[in-house]
Design a protein around this motif. Structure first.
Motif, short mmCIF file in Angstrom:
data_model
loop_
_atom_site.label_atom_id
_atom_site.label_comp_id
_atom_site.label_asym_id
_atom_site.label_seq_id
_atom_site.Cartn_x
_atom_site.Cartn_y
_atom_site.Cartn_z
N MET A 92 8.16 14.58 -20.04
CA MET A 92 7.13 15.16 -20.90
C MET A 92 6.93 14.34 -22.17
O MET A 92 5.82 14.24 -22.69
CB MET A 92 7.47 16.62 -21.21
CG MET A 92 7.30 17.53 -20.00
SD MET A 92 7.53 19.29 -20.34
CE MET A 92 9.32 19.36 -20.56
N GLY A 93 8.01 13.74 -22.67
CA GLY A 93 7.87 12.85 -23.82
C GLY A 93 7.06 11.62 -23.48
O GLY A 93 6.19 11.18 -24.26
N PHE A 94 7.33 11.03 -22.31
CA PHE A 94 6.55 9.89 -21.84
C PHE A 94 5.07 10.26 -21.71
O PHE A 94 4.18 9.52 -22.14
CB PHE A 94 7.07 9.41 -20.49
CG PHE A 94 8.34 8.61 -20.56
CD1 PHE A 94 8.75 8.01 -21.73
CD2 PHE A 94 9.12 8.45 -19.43
CE1 PHE A 94 9.91 7.26 -21.81
CE2 PHE A 94 10.28 7.70 -19.48
CZ PHE A 94 10.68 7.10 -20.67
N ASP A 95 4.82 11.42 -21.08
CA ASP A 95 3.46 11.81 -20.76
C ASP A 95 2.65 12.19 -21.99
O ASP A 95 1.54 11.69 -22.21
CB ASP A 95 3.49 12.98 -19.78
CG ASP A 95 2.11 13.53 -19.47
OD1 ASP A 95 1.16 12.74 -19.41
OD2 ASP A 95 1.99 14.76 -19.31
N ALA A 96 3.21 13.10 -22.81
CA ALA A 96 2.43 13.66 -23.91
C ALA A 96 2.21 12.69 -25.06
O ALA A 96 1.18 12.76 -25.74
CB ALA A 96 3.12 14.93 -24.42
N SER A 102 -1.78 12.01 -19.11
CA SER A 102 -2.71 13.10 -18.77
C SER A 102 -3.64 13.42 -19.93
O SER A 102 -3.43 12.99 -21.07
CB SER A 102 -1.92 14.36 -18.36
OG SER A 102 -0.98 14.72 -19.34
N ALA A 103 -4.69 14.18 -19.63
CA ALA A 103 -5.68 14.56 -20.64
C ALA A 103 -5.03 15.47 -21.69
O ALA A 103 -4.05 16.16 -21.41
CB ALA A 103 -6.84 15.29 -19.97
N GLY A 171 5.81 27.74 -19.76
CA GLY A 171 5.45 27.64 -21.17
C GLY A 171 5.81 26.32 -21.81
O GLY A 171 5.09 25.83 -22.69
N THR A 172 6.93 25.71 -21.38
CA THR A 172 7.39 24.47 -22.03
C THR A 172 6.39 23.32 -21.91
O THR A 172 6.01 22.73 -22.92
CB THR A 172 8.77 24.08 -21.48
OG1 THR A 172 9.73 25.05 -21.91
CG2 THR A 172 9.20 22.71 -21.99
N GLY A 181 4.37 17.63 -16.87
CA GLY A 181 5.55 18.49 -16.90
C GLY A 181 5.56 19.52 -15.79
O GLY A 181 6.63 20.02 -15.40
N PHE A 182 4.38 19.82 -15.25
CA PHE A 182 4.31 20.81 -14.17
C PHE A 182 4.82 20.26 -12.84
O PHE A 182 5.06 21.02 -11.91
CB PHE A 182 2.88 21.32 -14.01
CG PHE A 182 2.44 22.23 -15.12
CD1 PHE A 182 2.79 23.57 -15.12
CD2 PHE A 182 1.69 21.74 -16.18
CE1 PHE A 182 2.40 24.41 -16.15
CE2 PHE A 182 1.29 22.57 -17.22
CZ PHE A 182 1.66 23.91 -17.20
#
Length: 226
Positions: A92-96, A102-103, A171-172, A181-182
């Motif tokens: 999630m750190g990489f992605d966000a 992701s958008a 939620g996370t 993250g999903f």
């Protein structure tokens, strides 16, 4: 006990922060700060409530995740789930933030994620109130007079804490703004389901009255579904 609660909670939050911000490559991630602050406040609230109302359960919650009385199969499971958890935070750190795969997450969904985390912790309080034997590891607590919990949320589902964890898992990534993250949710949900089934086998064999309880309360996580 309260000092130990604070120190362990702080250590866990620092470890999460290292994974999240290390993967993000920056400390300028407001969503992650708000996430950690929410967890800190809610964890302290729940822990102080336990310290006052059920210190024996708090001691169980603060105990190591590998214990002598713990079921053998639960030890590798705990190692696996924590490995997945750490990888999830890094993803999630990489992605966000770092790669922005992701958008952008709409603000209302991020707020919804924070609400899911909040509801999860509130449900846990009701779980702890109804079940003084809600240890983080699977074991029979004979020395504490382990009995079947069948009131509160346990009157509706057999594993209300696992059910609330599903809210946390949803939620996370919402709160952190990571669609990727999903990806881990099916793995974590399956892991919780697998553990619930194995735990029930142990309880049915070794805890008096649990078989009757299973006959009365048919659903594990969600009423009328499973």
């Amino acid at each position: 006990m309260v000092t130990r609660l604070i120190l362990q909670s702080l250590a866990w939050l620092v470890a999460m922060g290292v994974l999240l911000f290390g993967a993000a490559g920056t400390l300028a991630w407001p969503a992650a700060w708000w996430y950690l602050i929410e967890l800190a406040v809610l964890s302290l609230w729940l822990g102080l409530w336990l310290a006052r109302h059920d210190p024996a359960l708090l001691a169980e919650r603060l105990a190591p995740l590998v214990q002598a009385q713990q079921s053998r199969w639960d030890r590798p499971f705990m190692a696996a789930i924590w490995t997945v958890w750490c990888g999830w935070l890094i993803l999630m750190g990489f992605d966000a933030m770092r790669f922005r795969w992701s958008a952008p997450m709409p603000l209302w969904l991020m707020i919804l994620g924070a609400l899911c985390v909040f509801v999860c912790i509130v449900i846990c309080r009701f779980v702890f109130r109804a079940n003084s034997y809600a240890a983080p590891v699977v074991k029979i607590q004979a020395s504490r007079g382990h009995t079947v919990a069948d009131t509160g949320p346990y009157a509706y589902v057999r594993h209300p804490m696992y059910a609330s964890a599903l809210l946390f898992f949803v939620g996370t990534p919402l709160q952190l703004g990571s669609w990727w993250g999903f990806v881990a949710l099916p793995v974590m949900a399956y892991g919780m389901g697998w553990r619930a089934v194995r735990e029930e086998r142990l309880l049915a064999e070794q805890l008096h009255g649990y078989t009757d309880y299973m006959a009365r309360v048919r659903y594990r996580f969600v009423p009328f579904i499973w």
